[in-house]
Motif scaffolding. Structure first.
Motif, PDB file in Angstrom:
ATOM      1  N   ALA A   1       0.839  -1.200   0.000  1.00 45.23           N
ATOM      2  CA  ALA A   1       0.000   0.000   0.000  1.00 45.23           C
ATOM      3  C   ALA A   1       0.872   1.247   0.000  1.00 45.23           C
ATOM      4  CB  ALA A   1      -0.916   0.008   1.224  1.00 45.23           C
ATOM      5  N   ARG A   2       2.032   1.151   0.666  1.00 45.22           N
ATOM      6  CA  ARG A   2       2.905   2.321   0.795  1.00 45.22           C
ATOM      7  C   ARG A   2       4.365   1.878   0.778  1.00 45.22           C
ATOM      8  NH1 ARG A   2       0.871   5.542   5.395  1.00 45.22           N
ATOM      9  NH2 ARG A   2      -0.714   6.004   3.852  1.00 45.22           N
ATOM     10  N   CYS A   3       5.199   2.706   0.175  1.00 46.88           N
ATOM     11  CA  CYS A   3       6.647   2.517   0.169  1.00 46.88           C
ATOM     12  C   CYS A   3       7.261   3.786   0.735  1.00 46.88           C
ATOM     13  CB  CYS A   3       7.140   2.262  -1.250  1.00 46.88           C
ATOM     14  SG  CYS A   3       8.937   2.153  -1.408  1.00 46.88           S
ATOM     15  N   ILE A   4       8.087   3.642   1.772  1.00 50.33           N
ATOM     16  CA  ILE A   4       8.702   4.772   2.450  1.00 50.33           C
ATOM     17  C   ILE A   4      10.202   4.720   2.211  1.00 50.33           C
ATOM     18  CG2 ILE A   4       9.128   5.871   4.675  1.00 50.33           C
ATOM     19  CD1 ILE A   4       6.199   3.581   4.408  1.00 50.33           C
ATOM     20  N   LEU A   5      10.730   5.714   1.533  1.00 57.04           N
ATOM     21  CA  LEU A   5      12.162   5.810   1.294  1.00 57.04           C
ATOM     22  C   LEU A   5      12.758   6.771   2.300  1.00 57.04           C
ATOM     23  CD1 LEU A   5      10.822   5.453  -1.759  1.00 57.04           C
ATOM     24  CD2 LEU A   5      13.200   5.722  -2.354  1.00 57.04           C
ATOM     25  N   LEU A   6      13.647   6.281   3.131  1.00 61.12           N
ATOM     26  CA  LEU A   6      14.359   7.119   4.097  1.00 61.12           C
ATOM     27  C   LEU A   6      15.730   7.426   3.510  1.00 61.12           C
ATOM     28  CD1 LEU A   6      13.539   5.049   7.289  1.00 61.12           C
ATOM     29  CD2 LEU A   6      12.504   7.210   6.639  1.00 61.12           C
ATOM     30  N   PHE A   7      16.055   8.711   3.391  1.00 62.22           N
ATOM     31  CA  PHE A   7      17.367   9.049   2.830  1.00 62.22           C
ATOM     32  C   PHE A   7      17.988  10.197   3.595  1.00 62.22           C
ATOM     33  CE2 PHE A   7      14.356  11.598   0.515  1.00 62.22           C
ATOM     34  CZ  PHE A   7      14.979  12.806   0.294  1.00 62.22           C
ATOM     35  N   ASP A   8      19.291  10.159   3.699  1.00 59.63           N
ATOM     36  CA  ASP A   8      20.084  11.134   4.449  1.00 59.63           C
ATOM     37  C   ASP A   8      20.328  12.367   3.583  1.00 59.63           C
ATOM     38  OD1 ASP A   8      21.981  12.597   5.868  1.00 59.63           O
ATOM     39  OD2 ASP A   8      23.214  10.858   6.351  1.00 59.63           O
ATOM     40  N   GLY A   9      19.747  13.500   3.980  1.00 60.58           N
ATOM     41  CA  GLY A   9      19.894  14.736   3.232  1.00 60.58           C
ATOM     42  C   GLY A   9      21.287  15.322   3.255  1.00 60.58           C
ATOM     43  N   ARG A  10      22.170  14.758   4.086  1.00 67.03           N
ATOM     44  CA  ARG A  10      23.556  15.239   4.156  1.00 67.03           C
ATOM     45  C   ARG A  10      24.475  14.444   3.231  1.00 67.03           C
ATOM     46  NH1 ARG A  10      22.381  14.411  10.338  1.00 67.03           N
ATOM     47  NH2 ARG A  10      21.697  12.569   9.256  1.00 67.03           N
ATOM     48  N   ASP A  11      23.907  13.480   2.528  1.00 68.66           N
ATOM     49  CA  ASP A  11      24.669  12.591   1.650  1.00 68.66           C
ATOM     50  C   ASP A  11      24.281  12.897   0.196  1.00 68.66           C
ATOM     51  OD1 ASP A  11      25.446  10.411   0.018  1.00 68.66           O
ATOM     52  OD2 ASP A  11      25.199   8.980   1.635  1.00 68.66           O
ATOM     53  N   GLU A  12      25.214  13.455  -0.575  1.00 72.04           N
ATOM     54  CA  GLU A  12      24.924  13.854  -1.958  1.00 72.04           C
ATOM     55  C   GLU A  12      24.472  12.682  -2.827  1.00 72.04           C
ATOM     56  OE1 GLU A  12      24.576  16.831  -3.454  1.00 72.04           O
ATOM     57  OE2 GLU A  12      24.809  17.650  -1.444  1.00 72.04           O
ATOM     58  N   GLU A  13      25.075  11.520  -2.646  1.00 73.10           N
ATOM     59  CA  GLU A  13      24.677  10.344  -3.438  1.00 73.10           C
ATOM     60  C   GLU A  13      23.249   9.915  -3.093  1.00 73.10           C
ATOM     61  OE1 GLU A  13      24.587   7.257  -6.143  1.00 73.10           O
ATOM     62  OE2 GLU A  13      25.844   9.028  -6.038  1.00 73.10           O
ATOM     63  N   ALA A  14      22.893   9.952  -1.815  1.00 74.89           N
ATOM     64  CA  ALA A  14      21.532   9.601  -1.394  1.00 74.89           C
ATOM     65  C   ALA A  14      20.523  10.595  -1.968  1.00 74.89           C
ATOM     66  CB  ALA A  14      21.445   9.556   0.127  1.00 74.89           C
ATOM     67  N   LEU A  15      20.877  11.866  -1.991  1.00 79.25           N
ATOM     68  CA  LEU A  15      19.999  12.877  -2.586  1.00 79.25           C
ATOM     69  C   LEU A  15      19.813  12.639  -4.079  1.00 79.25           C
ATOM     70  CD1 LEU A  15      21.257  16.150  -0.851  1.00 79.25           C
ATOM     71  CD2 LEU A  15      18.992  15.121  -0.623  1.00 79.25           C
ATOM     72  N   ARG A  16      20.900  12.358  -4.767  1.00 80.03           N
ATOM     73  CA  ARG A  16      20.828  12.099  -6.210  1.00 80.03           C
ATOM     74  C   ARG A  16      19.930  10.900  -6.503  1.00 80.03           C
ATOM     75  NH1 ARG A  16      22.200   8.772  -9.600  1.00 80.03           N
ATOM     76  NH2 ARG A  16      23.499   7.490  -8.260  1.00 80.03           N
ATOM     77  N   LEU A  17      20.105   9.827  -5.733  1.00 76.64           N
ATOM     78  CA  LEU A  17      19.297   8.624  -5.921  1.00 76.64           C
ATOM     79  C   LEU A  17      17.822   8.905  -5.632  1.00 76.64           C
ATOM     80  CD1 LEU A  17      19.197   5.591  -6.548  1.00 76.64           C
ATOM     81  CD2 LEU A  17      19.664   5.168  -4.130  1.00 76.64           C
TER      82      LEU A  17
END
Length: 152
Positions: free
Chosen positions: A107-123
């Protein structure tokens, strides 16, 4: 009748780690009567998260297990690196850039990503574009001083 597309929620972590945020989100998920599947890309991280969920708070118990353990299908919260959904989770939590795989059962997919990590932001930006283009309803939540703010 076709099932509604999986909602995708992006959680932009700026003040806390996934280990700090995830237990509360899992408690809310269980409070809805849902099961959760937590998927990560690194087995060592999944094992560390398993240990953390037993001890994250003295006054709480968060029932969970690892996908490779017996009776994984019965766990309300299952931790895994695989692309399957053995516990029939309603909510999929993605950590560390883990692949979403087939979302049709969620029903839902939650993506947790670190805003201090440029690669995580790009992804995250790339996934936002892909999910939106595939017709999934997407939401963006940013961590603020007083909790979460829905930005999009």
């Amino acid at each position: 009748m076709t099932a509604a597309p999986c909602e995708i929620w992006f959680y932009h972590l700026e003040r806390s780690s996934a280990e700090q945020v995830l237990p509360e989100l899992l408690e809310k998920t269980l409070g809805r009567g849902w099961k959760a599947l937590v998927r990560g890309g690194d087995p060592a991280r999944i094992n560390a998260l398993d240990a953390h969920l037993w001890t994250f708070r003295d006054d709480s118990f968060l029932p969970h297990g690892l996908a490779e353990e017996p009776l994984a299908e019965r766990q309300p919260v299952l931790l895994s690196t695989a692309l399957d959904n053995p516990n029939g989770g309603d909510a999929l939590f993605l950590l560390d850039g883990a692949e979403p795989g087939d979302l049709s059962g969620f029903a839902r997919c939650i993506l947790l990503f670190d805003g201090r990590d440029e690669e995580a932001l790009r992804l995250a930006r790339g996934r936002w574009k892909a999910f939106k283009g595939a017709g999934h309803p997407v939401s963006y939540w940013q961590q603020a001083e007083r909790g979460w703010e829905k930005k999009a």
